[in-house]
Design an enzyme around this catalytic site. Sequence first.
Site, PDB file in Angstrom:
ATOM      1  N   TYR A 303      -2.753   2.985   9.306  1.00 46.23           N
ATOM      2  CA  TYR A 303      -1.524   3.076   9.327  1.00 46.23           C
ATOM      3  C   TYR A 303      -0.933   1.664   9.561  1.00 46.23           C
ATOM      4  O   TYR A 303      -1.504   0.616   9.784  1.00 46.23           O
ATOM      5  CB  TYR A 303      -1.301   3.643  11.090  1.00 46.23           C
ATOM      6  CG  TYR A 303       0.182   3.521  11.460  1.00 46.23           C
ATOM      7  CD1 TYR A 303       1.198   3.736  10.870  1.00 46.23           C
ATOM      8  CD2 TYR A 303       0.293   3.015  13.041  1.00 46.23           C
ATOM      9  CE1 TYR A 303       2.596   3.768  11.323  1.00 46.23           C
ATOM     10  CE2 TYR A 303       1.519   2.991  13.390  1.00 46.23           C
ATOM     11  CZ  TYR A 303       2.521   3.326  12.635  1.00 46.23           C
ATOM     12  OH  TYR A 303       3.841   3.178  13.326  1.00 46.23           O
ATOM     13  N   CYS A 304       0.181   1.404   8.740  1.00 41.53           N
ATOM     14  CA  CYS A 304       0.832   0.161   8.462  1.00 41.53           C
ATOM     15  C   CYS A 304      -0.154  -0.955   7.946  1.00 41.53           C
ATOM     16  O   CYS A 304      -0.813  -0.595   6.906  1.00 41.53           O
ATOM     17  CB  CYS A 304       1.472  -0.366  10.116  1.00 41.53           C
ATOM     18  SG  CYS A 304       2.204  -1.895  10.027  1.00 41.53           S
ATOM     19  N   LEU A 305      -0.299  -1.998   8.705  1.00 39.43           N
ATOM     20  CA  LEU A 305      -1.349  -2.965   8.394  1.00 39.43           C
ATOM     21  C   LEU A 305      -2.873  -2.525   8.144  1.00 39.43           C
ATOM     22  O   LEU A 305      -3.364  -2.736   7.205  1.00 39.43           O
ATOM     23  CB  LEU A 305      -1.513  -4.231   9.154  1.00 39.43           C
ATOM     24  CG  LEU A 305      -0.254  -5.138   9.473  1.00 39.43           C
ATOM     25  CD1 LEU A 305      -0.529  -6.195  10.519  1.00 39.43           C
ATOM     26  CD2 LEU A 305       0.147  -5.734   8.112  1.00 39.43           C
ATOM     27  N   MET A 331      -0.290   5.642   6.014  1.00 38.63           N
ATOM     28  CA  MET A 331       0.925   5.939   6.491  1.00 38.63           C
ATOM     29  C   MET A 331       1.842   4.709   7.068  1.00 38.63           C
ATOM     30  O   MET A 331       1.344   3.622   7.375  1.00 38.63           O
ATOM     31  CB  MET A 331       0.463   6.384   8.099  1.00 38.63           C
ATOM     32  CG  MET A 331      -0.392   7.874   7.926  1.00 38.63           C
ATOM     33  SD  MET A 331      -0.546   8.666   9.563  1.00 38.63           S
ATOM     34  CE  MET A 331      -1.513   7.333  10.610  1.00 38.63           C
TER      35      MET A 331
END
Length: 572
Positions: A303-305, A331
């Site tokens: 997720y993200c980073l 994501m």
Amino acid sequence: MRRDTQTERPFQALDTLWHALQGRGTMNFSPVATALAAGDWAMHLANSPAKQTELWMALATLPAALQAEKAHAVEAEGGAADRRFNGDGWAQEPFCTFRSLYSLACRAWGTLAVGVPGVEPHHGEFMAFMGRQVLELGSPYNYLATNPELLRLTREEKGGNLMRGLYHYAEDMSRLLQGMPPAEAGAFEVGRNLAVTDGEVIYRNRLMELIQYRPSTSEVFADPVLIVPAWIMKYYILDLSAENSMVKYLVDQGHTVFMVSWKNPATGDRDLDLEDYMDLGIMAALDKLEEVVPDRKVHGVGYCLGGTLFAIAAAAMARDGDERLKSLTLMAAQTDFTEAGELMLFIDPAQLSFLEDIMRFQGYLDTGQMAGAFQLLRAYDLIWSQAVARYLKGERRPLNALMTWNADATRMPSRMHSRYLRELFLDNDFSEGRFEVKGRPVVISDIHVPIFLVATQKDHVAPWTSVYKFHLAADARSITFVLTAGGHNSGIVSEPGHAGRSYRIATRREGEIYVPPERWLGSTPVKEGSWWVDWQKWLMAGSGQKGAPPAPGRFSGEGEGCVAPGSYVYGR
């Protein structure tokens, strides 16, 4: 070739100290970067008689434009109705004039700031953004004397709202100086009604804890799921309350789920590198999973980073012949940063050099230093509407679970964040094949496992068209792309049963032609409900047969084991 941005130069300490002191008074914006943008814009405007003529014509027609504006419904910049001015009082003078002047100023600045011939595009966008911040500050909605709704409320309560607001302000400042969370955060607490899915920490090192969640079904799918969240915030965005926990949803569907919980780094962690996050995070977790669930491949989820890092790790694993991944879900994660959205406003060589000195001085980038930039991207929602409600209306708006998590940020080590910003964000090295892991480049096209890619429509951090660019470099067996309603966080935390949720989903298989994002958007139908349902079916199709749940892993690593949510999640 990897660039070491932390190498000390002669007398480096002078720059480091000076820039760190400057940053405290400039919200960590480089005064040089700001001056370069303003100077570029102003000098080109001064040398453009055509643009100056546009400005003078606009001023000459201001009275007529003001009358036309007052005769129609007020529109905010971009043409959307501004909900701040919906009250009946705004139709009366002088408030009607205030709102109309504000609306005209927004539109005029949007025209003036952009399109000045010769201005470097980044500088023009930065000036347009900073001008919007000044206009937001000057909005008549923000002040008692120019807001009819506030004046009416003050009359009705005989100033009681202002007294409550003064108390709220004093309390907020006191808590801020003490490093305490907002007073409203008390309704939610980690371990009590946040991050409460049953599990235990089975591994710990200096950077992360690995949580294994207990099964809630008699049988589970053979292939486990490993979730790697972003390290900019605490992991429990994906394990909020019982009603909207992604972890609980997966466990209840029969998946064996593991979660990385990152440590909140301190000054002593300044030399942790991006590769340390991969080695001590993803690779260490995969090694532990081999022990707990032997001979099974893993569904990686980032997720993200955490998604960007997992993509880098997957590329490195593919390069080195490591076949432990079964699939990869990313994501709201970018791998190509050429269109990284409004955050690019804060990143250029001058700004990054300034920020690196601030981080070098502290050893990390602090939570408050990051929060300022994110808040400016949504100044009305995150700054001014909150201030008006708390300090002029005297209201206390209770935080929900997501808002409580949002106030629980973490720090980022100096070396790691510098490399991330410079090599990935600014130079786009990963997408262009220059990013190195263990001294050798990694490329997205080496990743061949099935990909599930999720983006959100209103994402200020990872715009969906930027996330979609994964298609351009990928050579995966299939890419299933989901575009879900909501923002960077709310679009991901989109549990079944959540009212008003919708998404688009389509799969591109190996050998099929590329579809541009605009065409994809126009040709892919909207589905009502939660994208989690389709994702779980996708995971289920590639997870093998169901069988008895694996035994909980034996704790190994530093310290002692403990139950979820572990100990690192409490790090301040």
